[in-house]
Motif scaffolding. Structure first.
Motif, PDB file in Angstrom:
ATOM      1  N   VAL A  11       0.827  -1.208   0.000  1.00 34.86           N
ATOM      2  CA  VAL A  11       0.000   0.000   0.000  1.00 34.86           C
ATOM      3  C   VAL A  11       0.862   1.259   0.000  1.00 34.86           C
ATOM      4  O   VAL A  11       0.534   2.225  -0.701  1.00 34.86           O
ATOM      5  N   ALA A  12       1.966   1.268   0.731  1.00 35.37           N
ATOM      6  CA  ALA A  12       2.831   2.453   0.737  1.00 35.37           C
ATOM      7  C   ALA A  12       3.325   2.760  -0.675  1.00 35.37           C
ATOM      8  O   ALA A  12       3.294   3.910  -1.115  1.00 35.37           O
ATOM      9  N   LEU A  13       3.757   1.749  -1.394  1.00 36.76           N
ATOM     10  CA  LEU A  13       4.248   1.970  -2.752  1.00 36.76           C
ATOM     11  C   LEU A  13       3.113   2.299  -3.718  1.00 36.76           C
ATOM     12  O   LEU A  13       3.252   3.175  -4.573  1.00 36.76           O
ATOM     13  N   ALA A  14       1.993   1.604  -3.581  1.00 37.33           N
ATOM     14  CA  ALA A  14       0.864   1.846  -4.487  1.00 37.33           C
ATOM     15  C   ALA A  14       0.276   3.235  -4.299  1.00 37.33           C
ATOM     16  O   ALA A  14      -0.286   3.802  -5.231  1.00 37.33           O
ATOM     17  N   GLU A  15       0.425   3.782  -3.125  1.00 42.62           N
ATOM     18  CA  GLU A  15      -0.174   5.082  -2.810  1.00 42.62           C
ATOM     19  C   GLU A  15       0.627   6.253  -3.386  1.00 42.62           C
ATOM     20  O   GLU A  15       0.081   7.339  -3.566  1.00 42.62           O
ATOM     21  N   ILE A  16       1.901   6.034  -3.710  1.00 40.55           N
ATOM     22  CA  ILE A  16       2.728   7.119  -4.249  1.00 40.55           C
ATOM     23  C   ILE A  16       2.134   7.583  -5.579  1.00 40.55           C
ATOM     24  O   ILE A  16       1.952   6.812  -6.504  1.00 40.55           O
ATOM     25  N   GLY A  17       1.812   8.851  -5.655  1.00 43.37           N
ATOM     26  CA  GLY A  17       1.235   9.420  -6.868  1.00 43.37           C
ATOM     27  C   GLY A  17      -0.255   9.185  -7.019  1.00 43.37           C
ATOM     28  O   GLY A  17      -0.855   9.577  -8.012  1.00 43.37           O
ATOM     29  N   ASP A  18      -0.884   8.561  -6.036  1.00 47.75           N
ATOM     30  CA  ASP A  18      -2.309   8.276  -6.084  1.00 47.75           C
ATOM     31  C   ASP A  18      -3.097   9.562  -5.818  1.00 47.75           C
ATOM     32  O   ASP A  18      -2.571  10.533  -5.282  1.00 47.75           O
ATOM     33  N   LYS A  19      -4.377   9.537  -6.172  1.00 47.90           N
ATOM     34  CA  LYS A  19      -5.200  10.739  -5.993  1.00 47.90           C
ATOM     35  C   LYS A  19      -5.316  11.138  -4.525  1.00 47.90           C
ATOM     36  O   LYS A  19      -5.441  12.322  -4.224  1.00 47.90           O
ATOM     37  N   ALA A  80      -1.630  -4.770 -10.308  1.00 50.09           N
ATOM     38  CA  ALA A  80      -0.303  -4.430 -10.825  1.00 50.09           C
ATOM     39  C   ALA A  80      -0.430  -3.555 -12.071  1.00 50.09           C
ATOM     40  O   ALA A  80       0.244  -2.525 -12.194  1.00 50.09           O
ATOM     41  N   ALA A  81      -1.305  -3.943 -12.976  1.00 48.90           N
ATOM     42  CA  ALA A  81      -1.508  -3.151 -14.200  1.00 48.90           C
ATOM     43  C   ALA A  81      -2.108  -1.781 -13.864  1.00 48.90           C
ATOM     44  O   ALA A  81      -1.693  -0.762 -14.419  1.00 48.90           O
ATOM     45  N   TRP A  82      -3.074  -1.759 -12.964  1.00 41.78           N
ATOM     46  CA  TRP A  82      -3.745  -0.530 -12.549  1.00 41.78           C
ATOM     47  C   TRP A  82      -2.744   0.443 -11.922  1.00 41.78           C
ATOM     48  O   TRP A  82      -2.828   1.656 -12.098  1.00 41.78           O
ATOM     49  N   THR A  83      -1.782  -0.085 -11.174  1.00 39.72           N
ATOM     50  CA  THR A  83      -0.794   0.736 -10.500  1.00 39.72           C
ATOM     51  C   THR A  83       0.067   1.515 -11.483  1.00 39.72           C
ATOM     52  O   THR A  83       0.544   2.611 -11.185  1.00 39.72           O
ATOM     53  N   LEU A  84       0.259   0.976 -12.672  1.00 36.65           N
ATOM     54  CA  LEU A  84       1.083   1.644 -13.679  1.00 36.65           C
ATOM     55  C   LEU A  84       0.404   2.873 -14.285  1.00 36.65           C
ATOM     56  O   LEU A  84       1.059   3.702 -14.910  1.00 36.65           O
ATOM     57  N   LEU A 144      -0.281   5.896   5.660  1.00 37.51           N
ATOM     58  CA  LEU A 144       0.343   6.978   6.416  1.00 37.51           C
ATOM     59  C   LEU A 144       1.781   7.224   5.956  1.00 37.51           C
ATOM     60  O   LEU A 144       2.208   8.379   5.852  1.00 37.51           O
ATOM     61  N   LEU A 145       2.518   6.145   5.680  1.00 36.10           N
ATOM     62  CA  LEU A 145       3.901   6.303   5.205  1.00 36.10           C
ATOM     63  C   LEU A 145       3.958   7.104   3.900  1.00 36.10           C
ATOM     64  O   LEU A 145       4.896   7.865   3.669  1.00 36.10           O
ATOM     65  N   ALA A 146       2.971   6.917   3.056  1.00 41.78           N
ATOM     66  CA  ALA A 146       2.954   7.620   1.774  1.00 41.78           C
ATOM     67  C   ALA A 146       2.411   9.036   1.891  1.00 41.78           C
ATOM     68  O   ALA A 146       2.854   9.925   1.159  1.00 41.78           O
ATOM     69  N   ASN A 147       1.472   9.274   2.788  1.00 36.61           N
ATOM     70  CA  ASN A 147       0.779  10.563   2.828  1.00 36.61           C
ATOM     71  C   ASN A 147       1.288  11.545   3.871  1.00 36.61           C
ATOM     72  O   ASN A 147       1.232  12.750   3.645  1.00 36.61           O
ATOM     73  N   VAL A 148       1.760  11.067   5.005  1.00 36.88           N
ATOM     74  CA  VAL A 148       2.206  11.984   6.054  1.00 36.88           C
ATOM     75  C   VAL A 148       3.370  12.860   5.583  1.00 36.88           C
ATOM     76  O   VAL A 148       3.345  14.075   5.815  1.00 36.88           O
ATOM     77  N   ARG A 167       5.965   3.660  -9.195  1.00 33.82           N
ATOM     78  CA  ARG A 167       4.821   2.920  -9.749  1.00 33.82           C
ATOM     79  C   ARG A 167       5.271   1.564 -10.290  1.00 33.82           C
ATOM     80  O   ARG A 167       4.588   0.563 -10.111  1.00 33.82           O
ATOM     81  N   ALA A 168       6.406   1.538 -10.975  1.00 34.89           N
ATOM     82  CA  ALA A 168       6.918   0.281 -11.535  1.00 34.89           C
ATOM     83  C   ALA A 168       7.268  -0.718 -10.431  1.00 34.89           C
ATOM     84  O   ALA A 168       6.964  -1.912 -10.545  1.00 34.89           O
ATOM     85  N   VAL A 169       7.870  -0.245  -9.348  1.00 36.24           N
ATOM     86  CA  VAL A 169       8.198  -1.129  -8.224  1.00 36.24           C
ATOM     87  C   VAL A 169       6.919  -1.657  -7.576  1.00 36.24           C
ATOM     88  O   VAL A 169       6.803  -2.856  -7.284  1.00 36.24           O
ATOM     89  N   ALA A 170       5.949  -0.772  -7.352  1.00 40.12           N
ATOM     90  CA  ALA A 170       4.674  -1.201  -6.756  1.00 40.12           C
ATOM     91  C   ALA A 170       3.978  -2.206  -7.665  1.00 40.12           C
ATOM     92  O   ALA A 170       3.475  -3.235  -7.195  1.00 40.12           O
ATOM     93  N   ALA A 171       3.942  -1.939  -8.969  1.00 38.91           N
ATOM     94  CA  ALA A 171       3.309  -2.859  -9.919  1.00 38.91           C
ATOM     95  C   ALA A 171       4.029  -4.199  -9.900  1.00 38.91           C
ATOM     96  O   ALA A 171       3.390  -5.260  -9.937  1.00 38.91           O
ATOM     97  N   SER A 172       5.352  -4.173  -9.810  1.00 36.49           N
ATOM     98  CA  SER A 172       6.122  -5.422  -9.761  1.00 36.49           C
ATOM     99  C   SER A 172       5.787  -6.230  -8.516  1.00 36.49           C
ATOM    100  O   SER A 172       5.654  -7.456  -8.577  1.00 36.49           O
ATOM    101  N   LEU A 173       5.645  -5.533  -7.380  1.00 34.85           N
ATOM    102  CA  LEU A 173       5.291  -6.247  -6.143  1.00 34.85           C
ATOM    103  C   LEU A 173       3.908  -6.886  -6.248  1.00 34.85           C
ATOM    104  O   LEU A 173       3.713  -8.033  -5.813  1.00 34.85           O
ATOM    105  N   PHE A 174       2.939  -6.160  -6.809  1.00 32.09           N
ATOM    106  CA  PHE A 174       1.615  -6.746  -7.009  1.00 32.09           C
ATOM    107  C   PHE A 174       1.692  -7.938  -7.957  1.00 32.09           C
ATOM    108  O   PHE A 174       1.055  -8.964  -7.734  1.00 32.09           O
TER     109      PHE A 174
END
Length: 184
Positions: A11-19, A80-84, A144-148, A167-174
């Motif tokens: 979630v921390a990685l997926a949240e980077i750049g999220d709305k 994973a695809a959505w995260t990209l 919290l790690l991504a937003n604080v 995003r690529a790292v988060a997608a890879s983890l998913f």
């Protein structure tokens, strides 16, 4: 501990750049009160992800294990695809600002998380791991790690993050998680 650590990392990685991260930046700029915003994010995330984890736990109890394995594996690959795909801010309802920093953050974050990839990931993680409390804790910590830092450091932190790589790292983890579920 696996449920906590995997949930936090994903979630921390997926949240980077999220709305919702963009929303955190907007709220920080609007109110200039970091702690009420941080607490609003915390309460909204716990409530939203607790509901998502309950859905995931219920689904895993209803669906046979063989089918669940395929559903989970394919869900993680889809996430994973959505995260990209870069997220952009939806139209926010500035009417919520009248509730102050905490109230506006609570309402807007809860609503922004509905159907978001981190909420879907929470459903999938809760279906994968039997310890839903650790999943909720992990996804909340990840949020919290991504937003604080965005709330506290404002645009200085957000402008310097390599969003494409994250995003690529988060997608890879998913994707790894999806393949692991399908193969294991």
């Amino acid at each position: 501990m696996e449920a906590l650590s995997i949930s936090t990392l994903i979630v921390a990685l997926a949240e980077i750049g999220d709305k919702t991260q963009l929303l955190a930046l907007l709220l920080a700029a609007r109110f200039r009160q970091p702690w009420p915003i941080v607490f609003g994010i915390l309460v909204a995330t716990v409530a939203n992800h607790a509901l998502a984890a309950a859905v995931g736990a219920w689904v895993s109890a209803q669906v046979p294990a063989d089918i669940m394995r395929w559903v989970l594996g394919l869900s993680f690959l889809a996430i994973a695809a959505w995260t990209l795909v870069p997220d952009k801010m939806d139209d926010e309802d500035s009417g919520f600002y009248r509730y102050g920093a905490f109230g506006a953050t609570l309402v807007l974050f809860f609503l922004a998380e509905i159907g978001d990839k981190t909420q879907v990931a929470t459903v999938a993680l809760a279906a994968q791991y039997s310890d839903t409390l650790m999943v909720i804790a992990g996804t909340t910590i990840g949020m919290l790690l991504a937003n604080v830092p965005v709330v506290i450091l404002g645009h200085f932190a957000a402008d310097r993050l390599p969003l494409g790589i994250i995003r690529a790292v988060a997608a890879s983890l998913f994707a790894v998680m999806g393949l692991y579920v399908l193969i294991a």
